[in-house]
Design an enzyme around this catalytic site. Structure first.
Site, mmCIF file in Angstrom:
data_model
loop_
_atom_site.group_PDB
_atom_site.id
_atom_site.type_symbol
_atom_site.label_atom_id
_atom_site.label_comp_id
_atom_site.label_asym_id
_atom_site.label_seq_id
_atom_site.Cartn_x
_atom_site.Cartn_y
_atom_site.Cartn_z
ATOM 1 N N ASP A 86 0.826 -1.217 0.000
ATOM 2 C CA ASP A 86 0.000 0.000 0.000
ATOM 3 C C ASP A 86 0.858 1.265 0.000
ATOM 4 O O ASP A 86 2.028 1.243 0.388
ATOM 5 C CB ASP A 86 -0.969 0.010 1.193
ATOM 6 C CG ASP A 86 -0.267 -0.120 2.544
ATOM 7 O OD1 ASP A 86 0.759 -0.811 2.617
ATOM 8 O OD2 ASP A 86 -0.755 0.475 3.526
ATOM 9 N N GLU A 151 0.112 -1.329 5.810
ATOM 10 C CA GLU A 151 1.185 -0.803 6.677
ATOM 11 C C GLU A 151 0.993 0.690 6.921
ATOM 12 O O GLU A 151 1.213 1.181 8.014
ATOM 13 C CB GLU A 151 2.553 -1.053 6.029
ATOM 14 C CG GLU A 151 3.739 -0.765 6.962
ATOM 15 C CD GLU A 151 4.158 0.700 7.052
ATOM 16 O OE1 GLU A 151 4.809 1.070 8.025
ATOM 17 O OE2 GLU A 151 3.816 1.489 6.143
HETATM 18 ZN ZN ZN Z 1 6.577 2.222 4.109
#
Ligand code: ZN
Length: 405
Positions: A86, A151
């Site tokens: 992401d 994340e």
């Molecule tokens: Zn990162």
């Protein structure tokens, strides 16, 4: 006539760079990342390289892609090469190119969200494995690559969940590599620990009344004291960082006022006002002592001042960078053999490494980007294709060293 820079890059683009740019064009941007698109792309790469892969869905729509290169001694603890798929949102108007077109400038700079954080590393791992396999090399330990979601929004439905999953335990991890940061000099930064993020909301309650009077014991007076205490502390830490040449951001504690809530209308003194702080505590700070500070600041502000945590990370585990540590020794030697200059630091923000370290797995944060400005989460994030290609060679040195340790 092409300029000097253009001529230099008029060569045929390396396949690795083309794949990197393709990966950058997949919009895995929050709040609605195209995770399926990223997984389909990476699965295709795995197949092409000849790496068996599997997908583990840890939460609805939150899939972990695992690829594996089995070692000669598969019973040994393994090496994990982790990256997140992401990326954070963009302000397209602030960019000089479309942030998901992965345009390449004549000098080889590739502009896109995720060039540094951290699609580069995901492709570099894969391209390094491709090269090593093509040389017919095999290693003692099994190597796993994981591509994880979320994340950038805290990893709660990503790495945090995955670590507790049966499929994670089966990987039998001995050591992990995860993301780091670019370094503007010719050195490379390696991260062996992280600061603990604490998100604190302080609620101040007081007497309400008409906005024309001197009401006593107001929420605002207390709020002012709370803000002063927190921001005075911020000032001290900032001074500490700037007064010595040897400290980095990870060595001090940052405090930022990030939320303010309360009030109904101009002529009403509110009975409650709240303030939120994003605090990142350096690992050398005693966390219990720090909470005592917060308690004292709230007490000093007056009665009915309370605090709650939206996030309170209590882990301060550091990964060893002693010569006696087999993993560090292998990593350090591989880098020295390639003539790389390393700078050891505490990561100033938070990455998925914190979940790994907390669960007892040594992890080093490392993204091979030197001579590159730190542009993660910033406008016009870019990485030069030569730096990207050099990174593949660097992993060709590091991965065998770790997998044969
Ligand atoms: Zn990162």
């Amino acid at each position: 006539m092409p300029t000097k820079g253009q001529r230099k890059h008029a060569k045929v683009e390396d396949k690795a760079v083309t794949l990197f740019r393709e990966y950058l064009r997949i919009k895995t941007v929050h709040p609605e990342p195209d995770y399926d698109g990223a997984i389909a792309f990476l699965e295709k790469m795995a197949k092409d390289i000849g790496l068996p892969s599997k997908v583990v869905e840890v939460h609805e729509g939150r899939k972990i892609l695992i690829m594996t290169l089995v070692g000669k001694e598969p019973g040994l603890p393994t090496i994990l090469l982790n990256s997140h798929t992401d990326v954070v949102p963009v302000y397209p108007k602030e960019w000089k190119v479309e942030p998901f077109s992965a345009d390449k400038m004549p000098n080889g700079d590739i502009y896109a969200r995720g060039t540094q954080d951290m699609k580069c590393v995901g492709i570099q791992y894969l391209e390094a494995i491709r090269k090593l396999k093509a040389k017919g090399l095999s290693f003692k330990r099994t190597i796993h690559l994981t591509f994880v979601p979320d994340e950038e929004i805290g990893g709660i439905l990503g790495m945090k969940l995955f670590i507790k999953h049966e499929e994670f335990k089966k990987l039998n991890i001995g050591f992990a590599l995860d993301e780091g940061l670019a370094n503007p000099t010719d050195a490379f930064t390696v991260f062996y620990g992280e600061r603990s993020p604490w998100w604190v909301m302080v609620r101040c309650r007081g007497n309400p009344g008409h906005g024309s009077r001197f009401i006593e014991n107001t929420a605002a007076e207390k709020l002012r004291k709370v803000i002063n205490s927190f921001l005075d502390y911020r000032g001290m830490e900032e001074k500490k960082l700037k007064s010595t040449g040897c400290l980095t951001l990870g060595d001090v504690t940052t405090v930022n006022l990030t939320l303010l809530e309360g009030g109904v209308q101009f002529n009403v003194v509110p009975n409650e006002l709240s303030v939120g702080f994003d605090i990142r505590i350096t690992p050398t700070q005693n966390l219990k002592e720090f909470e005592k500070k917060i308690k004292t600041w709230c007490k000093e502000a007056g009665t009915d001042v309370t605090y709650t945590f939206a996030q309170k990370n209590m882990d301060q585990t550091l990964t060893s960078t002693e010569d006696s540590d087999q993993w560090w020794k292998a990593f350090h030697k591989a880098c020295s053999d390639m003539g790389m200059k390393l700078e050891k630091e505490i990561f100033p923000a938070a990455t998925d490494s914190r979940f790994l370290r907390e669960a007892g797995y040594p992890a080093i944060g490392f993204s091979p980007m030197n001579n590159t400005p730190i542009l993660l989460h910033d406008h016009n994030e870019f990485l030069n294709e030569d730096v990207f290609m050099k990174g593949i060679d660097i992993y060709c040195g590091i991965i065998p060293a770790m997998a044969n340790a």
